[in-house]
Design an enzyme around this catalytic site. Structure first.
Site, PDB file in Angstrom:
ATOM      1  N   CYS A   1       0.843  -1.086   0.197  1.00 43.82           N
ATOM      2  CA  CYS A   1       0.011   0.206   0.202  1.00 43.82           C
ATOM      3  C   CYS A   1       0.792   1.390   0.021  1.00 43.82           C
ATOM      4  CB  CYS A   1      -0.927   0.038   1.121  1.00 43.82           C
ATOM      5  SG  CYS A   1      -2.045  -1.383   1.121  1.00 43.82           S
TER       6      CYS A   1
ATOM      7  N   HIS B   1      -3.882   6.928   1.649  1.00 42.32           N
ATOM      8  CA  HIS B   1      -4.096   5.923   1.125  1.00 42.32           C
ATOM      9  C   HIS B   1      -5.729   5.285   1.581  1.00 42.32           C
ATOM     10  CE1 HIS B   1      -4.042   1.484   0.218  1.00 42.32           C
ATOM     11  NE2 HIS B   1      -4.092   1.122   1.493  1.00 42.32           N
TER      12      HIS B   1
ATOM     13  N   ASN C   1     -10.190  -0.508  -1.928  1.00 41.40           N
ATOM     14  CA  ASN C   1      -8.716  -0.410  -1.830  1.00 41.40           C
ATOM     15  C   ASN C   1      -7.768  -1.054  -3.086  1.00 41.40           C
ATOM     16  OD1 ASN C   1      -5.937  -0.890  -1.043  1.00 41.40           O
ATOM     17  ND2 ASN C   1      -6.136  -1.645   0.722  1.00 41.40           N
TER      18      ASN C   1
HETATM   19  O1  UT7 Z   1      -4.143  -1.974   2.694  1.00 43.11           O
HETATM   20  C1  UT7 Z   1      -4.946  -3.272   3.205  1.00 43.11           C
HETATM   21  C2  UT7 Z   1      -4.685  -3.005   4.730  1.00 43.11           C
HETATM   22  N1  UT7 Z   1      -5.951  -3.457   5.518  1.00 43.11           N
HETATM   23  C3  UT7 Z   1      -6.301  -2.399   6.205  1.00 43.11           C
HETATM   24  O2  UT7 Z   1      -6.173  -1.564   6.291  1.00 43.11           O
HETATM   25  C4  UT7 Z   1      -7.710  -3.302   6.923  1.00 43.11           C
HETATM   26  C5  UT7 Z   1      -7.562  -2.815   8.478  1.00 43.11           C
HETATM   27  N2  UT7 Z   1      -8.757  -3.549   8.999  1.00 43.11           N
HETATM   28  C6  UT7 Z   1      -9.895  -3.322   8.969  1.00 43.11           C
HETATM   29  O3  UT7 Z   1     -10.479  -2.340   8.254  1.00 43.11           O
HETATM   30  C7  UT7 Z   1     -10.903  -4.194   9.704  1.00 43.11           C
HETATM   31  O4  UT7 Z   1     -10.150  -5.000  10.598  1.00 43.11           O
HETATM   32  C8  UT7 Z   1     -11.935  -5.147   8.848  1.00 43.11           C
HETATM   33  C9  UT7 Z   1     -13.002  -4.211   8.199  1.00 43.11           C
HETATM   34  C10 UT7 Z   1     -11.114  -5.831   7.710  1.00 43.11           C
HETATM   35  C11 UT7 Z   1     -12.535  -5.964   9.734  1.00 43.11           C
HETATM   36  O5  UT7 Z   1     -13.246  -5.521  10.786  1.00 43.11           O
HETATM   37  P1  UT7 Z   1     -13.465  -5.923  12.289  1.00 43.11           P
HETATM   38  O6  UT7 Z   1     -14.142  -4.991  12.902  1.00 43.11           O
HETATM   39  O7  UT7 Z   1     -12.044  -6.013  12.709  1.00 43.11           O
HETATM   40  O8  UT7 Z   1     -13.947  -7.435  12.167  1.00 43.11           O
HETATM   41  P2  UT7 Z   1     -13.511  -8.768  12.509  1.00 43.11           P
HETATM   42  O9  UT7 Z   1     -12.606  -9.178  11.725  1.00 43.11           O
HETATM   43  O10 UT7 Z   1     -13.403  -8.808  13.873  1.00 43.11           O
HETATM   44  O11 UT7 Z   1     -14.978  -9.844  12.234  1.00 43.11           O
HETATM   45  C12 UT7 Z   1     -16.177  -9.455  12.788  1.00 43.11           C
HETATM   46  C13 UT7 Z   1     -17.286 -10.394  12.216  1.00 43.11           C
HETATM   47  C14 UT7 Z   1     -16.850 -11.890  12.178  1.00 43.11           C
HETATM   48  O12 UT7 Z   1     -17.825 -12.546  12.525  1.00 43.11           O
HETATM   49  P3  UT7 Z   1     -18.188 -13.199  14.167  1.00 43.11           P
HETATM   50  O13 UT7 Z   1     -16.745 -14.020  14.289  1.00 43.11           O
HETATM   51  O14 UT7 Z   1     -17.957 -12.025  14.968  1.00 43.11           O
HETATM   52  O15 UT7 Z   1     -19.265 -14.086  14.034  1.00 43.11           O
HETATM   53  C15 UT7 Z   1     -16.480 -12.178  10.688  1.00 43.11           C
HETATM   54  O16 UT7 Z   1     -16.423 -13.295  10.389  1.00 43.11           O
HETATM   55  O17 UT7 Z   1     -17.581 -10.030  11.063  1.00 43.11           O
HETATM   56  C16 UT7 Z   1     -17.515 -11.181  10.146  1.00 43.11           C
HETATM   57  N3  UT7 Z   1     -16.964 -10.886   8.593  1.00 43.11           N
HETATM   58  C17 UT7 Z   1     -17.943 -10.316   7.704  1.00 43.11           C
HETATM   59  N4  UT7 Z   1     -19.014 -10.454   7.920  1.00 43.11           N
HETATM   60  C18 UT7 Z   1     -19.865 -10.082   6.597  1.00 43.11           C
HETATM   61  C19 UT7 Z   1     -15.871 -10.581   8.256  1.00 43.11           C
HETATM   62  N5  UT7 Z   1     -15.886 -10.285   7.032  1.00 43.11           N
HETATM   63  C20 UT7 Z   1     -17.182 -10.154   6.753  1.00 43.11           C
HETATM   64  C21 UT7 Z   1     -17.835  -9.975   5.441  1.00 43.11           C
HETATM   65  N6  UT7 Z   1     -19.115  -9.748   5.588  1.00 43.11           N
HETATM   66  N7  UT7 Z   1     -17.049  -9.369   4.253  1.00 43.11           N
END
Ligand code: UT7
Length: 335
Positions: free
Chosen positions: A115, A262, A292
């Site tokens: 990135c 970014h 992204n």
């Molecule tokens: O340049 C690339 C760099 N990347 C980034 O900058 C990303 C930085 N991180 C983030 O933006 C966030 O961590 C995310 C948006 C990727 C994820 O958000 P989060 O609040 O950390 O969610 P999580 O990974 O803790 O997941 C929460 C829930 C999980 O379900 P349970 O275990 O709580 O039942 C996931 O399985 O959301 C679920 N989940 C989804 N649900 C629907 C994960 N991805 C999805 C999805 N749709 N696409």
């Protein structure tokens, strides 16, 4: 003294748009989840049945940048391409782009800094120009993520985040310190966090061959991310990088006319803006439409800001990025 000036910019997005709701045909997700957590509404993905590669996207952005610069491709001294999604493992995508542009002989260099790739790339171009080695450099950020995403429910944490696209600038040498120019670049990395956002395979680190059936079966060929860790570090490092650029140039935050960060997650950029205490209208985001696009987000953002009249000649622009590596950095540009 030589300085580098951005004299042309171009960008390209594949035609096909996938809205969040369209992804529900592929995986268990929702528009609400994606928008709430990331601000993304849609992304552009290449036609998966086409042979369109990263160098093709790069070519379209590069041709636009050269046209807007009024620079003939034959005048170029160097091509730098930042990408994490190269056409092939080797040779570098800059070589494929060079052949498609038809400018054989000049050096062509790939930058694999994720990135932060575009900032590393313009910093490299800036150093070559400042030392008087080269006068005209094409710098491109280009990605095709869509061919490398796990578009099933298992891979939904990553696959909803990424889009395809390319952006390019032409940088030329100037002697005038008061002209529009790149004022500074600051680059960083901390490889202790390399596996917080990475692709395990193909791997030359073994054991065994670099690609195996098990790699494919286990999903090791897809990107893995510790989302929370990435989020926390990004929200800390990007404001640091902006402040470092300001201090090095003797500017304060209020001197900056536009921030083009970014685009990984709108919530990260909101947090960065809050921490810096900068007004929302000075931050230009594209993540809602483009998602992204890794190395392409900053040139795409600059070009889009120019197109909609947010970026104007003479403005002081601060850019910053954070991503896999971890890598981060900033560039301050008098536009
Ligand atoms: O340049 C690339 C760099 N990347 C980034 O900058 C990303 C930085 N991180 C983030 O933006 C966030 O961590 C995310 C948006 C990727 C994820 O958000 P989060 O609040 O950390 O969610 P999580 O990974 O803790 O997941 C929460 C829930 C999980 O379900 P349970 O275990 O709580 O039942 C996931 O399985 O959301 C679920 N989940 C989804 N649900 C629907 C994960 N991805 C999805 C999805 N749709 N696409």
């Amino acid at each position: 003294m030589k300085y580098s000036r951005i004299v042309g910019i171009g960008s390209y997005l594949p035609e096909k748009v996938w809205r969040n709701d369209d992804l529900r045909a592929l995986m268990d997700t929702s528009d609400e989840w994606i928008q709430q957590r990331t601000g993304i509404k849609q992304r552009h993905w290449v036609d998966q049945d086409s042979t369109e590669g990263t160098s093709d996207l790069a070519l379209k952005a590069a041709v636009g940048a050269l046209e807007s610069a009024g620079v003939a491709k034959e005048e170029l001294d160097l091509i730098v391409v930042a990408t994490v999604s190269p056409d092939h493992e080797f040779p570098g995508t800059a070589c494929f782009l060079q052949a498609k542009l038809g400018v054989s002989g000049i050096p062509a260099l790939d930058v694999r800094q994720q990135c932060t790739g575009f900032l590393y790339a313009i910093s490299i171009a800036d150093q070559f120009i400042r030392t008087g080695t080269y006068k005209k450099v094409l710098v491109v950020g280009a990605e095709i993520h869509s061919r490398g995403l796990d578009k099933t429910t298992e891979g939904r944490d990553m696959s909803v985040l990424f889009g395809d696209g390319a952006g390019a600038v032409v940088m030329v040498a100037t002697d005038d310190p008061n002209s529009s120019r790149v004022l500074s670049t600051h680059l960083h990395a901390d490889g202790r966090f390399a596996k917080e956002l990475w692709i395990p395979a193909p791997s030359n680190a073994g054991p065994g061959p670099r690609i195996t059936e098990e790699h494919v079966r286990s999903g090791a060929i897809y990107g893995k991310m510790n989302g929370k860790s990435v989020f926390v570090h990004a929200a800390k490092r990007m404001p640091e990088a902006v402040n470092e650029a300001l201090a090095a140039n003797g500017f304060s935050l209020s001197d900056i006319d536009l921030f083009v960060f970014h685009q990984a997650n709108l919530r990260i950029n909101e947090m960065v803006a809050k921490q810096l205490g900068i007004p929302e209208e000075k931050v230009f985001n594209t993540i809602d439409r483009f998602a992204n696009t890794t190395a392409a987000t900053i040139p795409l953002g600059l070009h889009e800001a120019l197109r909609v009249g947010k970026l104007k000649p003479g403005m002081l622009v601060a850019t910053a990025a954070f991503g896999s590596g971890f890598t981060w950095g900033s560039a301050l540009i008098r536009w």
